[in-house]
Structure formats: C-alpha cells, structure tokens
Design a protein around this motif. Sequence first.
Motif, PDB file in Angstrom:
ATOM      1  N   GLY A 187     -12.620  -0.916  -5.167  1.00  0.00           N
ATOM      2  CA  GLY A 187     -11.981   0.284  -4.625  1.00  0.00           C
ATOM      3  C   GLY A 187     -11.302   1.065  -5.730  1.00  0.00           C
ATOM      4  N   LYS A 188     -11.356   2.376  -5.625  1.00  0.00           N
ATOM      5  CA  LYS A 188     -10.753   3.237  -6.652  1.00  0.00           C
ATOM      6  C   LYS A 188      -9.596   4.068  -6.117  1.00  0.00           C
ATOM      7  CE  LYS A 188     -14.022   2.217  -9.629  1.00  0.00           C
ATOM      8  NZ  LYS A 188     -13.811   1.016 -10.368  1.00  0.00           N
ATOM      9  N   ALA A 189      -9.670   4.435  -4.813  1.00  0.00           N
ATOM     10  CA  ALA A 189      -8.659   5.320  -4.253  1.00  0.00           C
ATOM     11  C   ALA A 189      -8.524   5.088  -2.758  1.00  0.00           C
ATOM     12  CB  ALA A 189      -9.021   6.781  -4.512  1.00  0.00           C
ATOM     13  N   VAL A 190      -7.330   5.390  -2.269  1.00  0.00           N
ATOM     14  CA  VAL A 190      -7.074   5.446  -0.833  1.00  0.00           C
ATOM     15  C   VAL A 190      -6.547   6.845  -0.556  1.00  0.00           C
ATOM     16  CG1 VAL A 190      -5.768   4.524   1.112  1.00  0.00           C
ATOM     17  CG2 VAL A 190      -6.531   2.984  -0.696  1.00  0.00           C
ATOM     18  N   VAL A 191      -7.069   7.459   0.497  1.00  0.00           N
ATOM     19  CA  VAL A 191      -6.580   8.764   0.935  1.00  0.00           C
ATOM     20  C   VAL A 191      -6.014   8.555   2.333  1.00  0.00           C
ATOM     21  CG1 VAL A 191      -7.167  11.152   1.449  1.00  0.00           C
ATOM     22  CG2 VAL A 191      -8.332   9.964  -0.425  1.00  0.00           C
ATOM     23  N   ALA A 192      -4.711   8.787   2.484  1.00  0.00           N
ATOM     24  CA  ALA A 192      -4.051   8.532   3.758  1.00  0.00           C
ATOM     25  C   ALA A 192      -3.016   9.612   4.044  1.00  0.00           C
ATOM     26  CB  ALA A 192      -3.375   7.161   3.734  1.00  0.00           C
ATOM     27  N   GLN A 193      -2.637   9.692   5.300  1.00  0.00           N
ATOM     28  CA  GLN A 193      -1.607  10.652   5.694  1.00  0.00           C
ATOM     29  C   GLN A 193      -0.244  10.226   5.150  1.00  0.00           C
ATOM     30  OE1 GLN A 193      -1.651  11.464   9.851  1.00  0.00           O
ATOM     31  NE2 GLN A 193      -0.070  13.016   9.744  1.00  0.00           N
ATOM     32  N   SER A 194      -0.009   8.911   5.114  1.00  0.00           N
ATOM     33  CA  SER A 194       1.219   8.385   4.523  1.00  0.00           C
ATOM     34  C   SER A 194       1.004   6.918   4.173  1.00  0.00           C
ATOM     35  CB  SER A 194       2.401   8.531   5.482  1.00  0.00           C
ATOM     36  OG  SER A 194       2.213   7.729   6.630  1.00  0.00           O
ATOM     37  N   TYR A 195       1.949   6.370   3.422  1.00  0.00           N
ATOM     38  CA  TYR A 195       1.870   4.984   2.954  1.00  0.00           C
ATOM     39  C   TYR A 195       3.160   4.248   3.243  1.00  0.00           C
ATOM     40  CZ  TYR A 195      -2.196   6.366   0.237  1.00  0.00           C
ATOM     41  OH  TYR A 195      -3.424   6.821  -0.133  1.00  0.00           O
TER      42      TYR A 195
END
Length: 165
Positions: free
Chosen positions: A77-85
């Motif tokens: 995995g290289k990236a996570v795109v989320a509304q919040s963390y």
Amino acid sequence: MGFIIPAEYLTLVPSVPDEYEKLGSYAMIGLPEELYETKYVEKGQMRTQYEIIVAGDNFGCGSSREHAPIAIGAAGGKAVVAQSYARIFFRNCSATGELYPWEVAERIVDKFETGDTATIRFNEKTITNERTGETIELKSLGDVQPVVDAGGIFEYARLTGMISS
C-alpha cells in the motif's frame, strides 16, 4: 477492534525483514468477510494488488499502534484517502513513512468500487477514479508529505540535519 492488523499479529517485529513481509500479508485481515468479500491481500500472497485504499470517516480507529500503517505499507500500500483519520493512525503514517494519509472534504468511498484504478496526482492534489473519470480534490498533506517522502520521521530528521547520520 484492530481491523487493519489484529492484536495476535503484533508480535511480529517490523525491523526484521522476514517479519516485516509477513506483517504485510496480514494487512486488513481483521475486516469481516461478510462485508468485504475481496481480500486486501489474497490468501497465500504477501502483497496486495491495491496500492491505494479509499476509505470513509475516522480511518484507523482502533489501530493505534504503528504496526497498522506498517502492515499496509509492507503489503504494498502507498496511500490512504479518507474523509478523516484516527489521530494516532495519521501520526503513525507520517512517523513510519509507510503511507501518505490524504484527506478529502467530502465522503468519496461510495464513488469507488473495489478493484477500480485510482490515480493520485501529488502536484495537483487530486485523486481520479479511472473507471468513472471523476477527479476529486485532496487536502494538502502539508508538513506530512516531506516526512513520508523521506521514509519516516527519523530519516527526515537526518536529511534535514536535525540529527546526525
């Protein structure tokens, strides 16, 4: 509950190359099968075919140890795109240098299907769903980006002269 990496796998030591690789093979293994038919890492494999995770709100909640972003990174995995963390997960992404934790202003998880090809354009700060052609703006990574680029907080500190090499 540690959906990203359940507690039983936290005995693996990421600084040991064989254990780092094995940790990646368990990334996202805690997700309920009845909700997620497609595995992030297929059984018997060590790496994922999905470099980008598109997620909803509060991604990483319940996965506060640094093993969580390391497991995703070790799987490829290289990236996570989320509304919040979850705050600790976000900080561990930066500290370990394993993942770029991109944020979006709106919920986008419903705009993607498992297996869609997504492209992140760092300079433009966008993610594009190649199946639909839709492009969505990402929030700036700010000071996090150079830390992840360097490979984590210690490498960044070495590169910038904060600590000696």
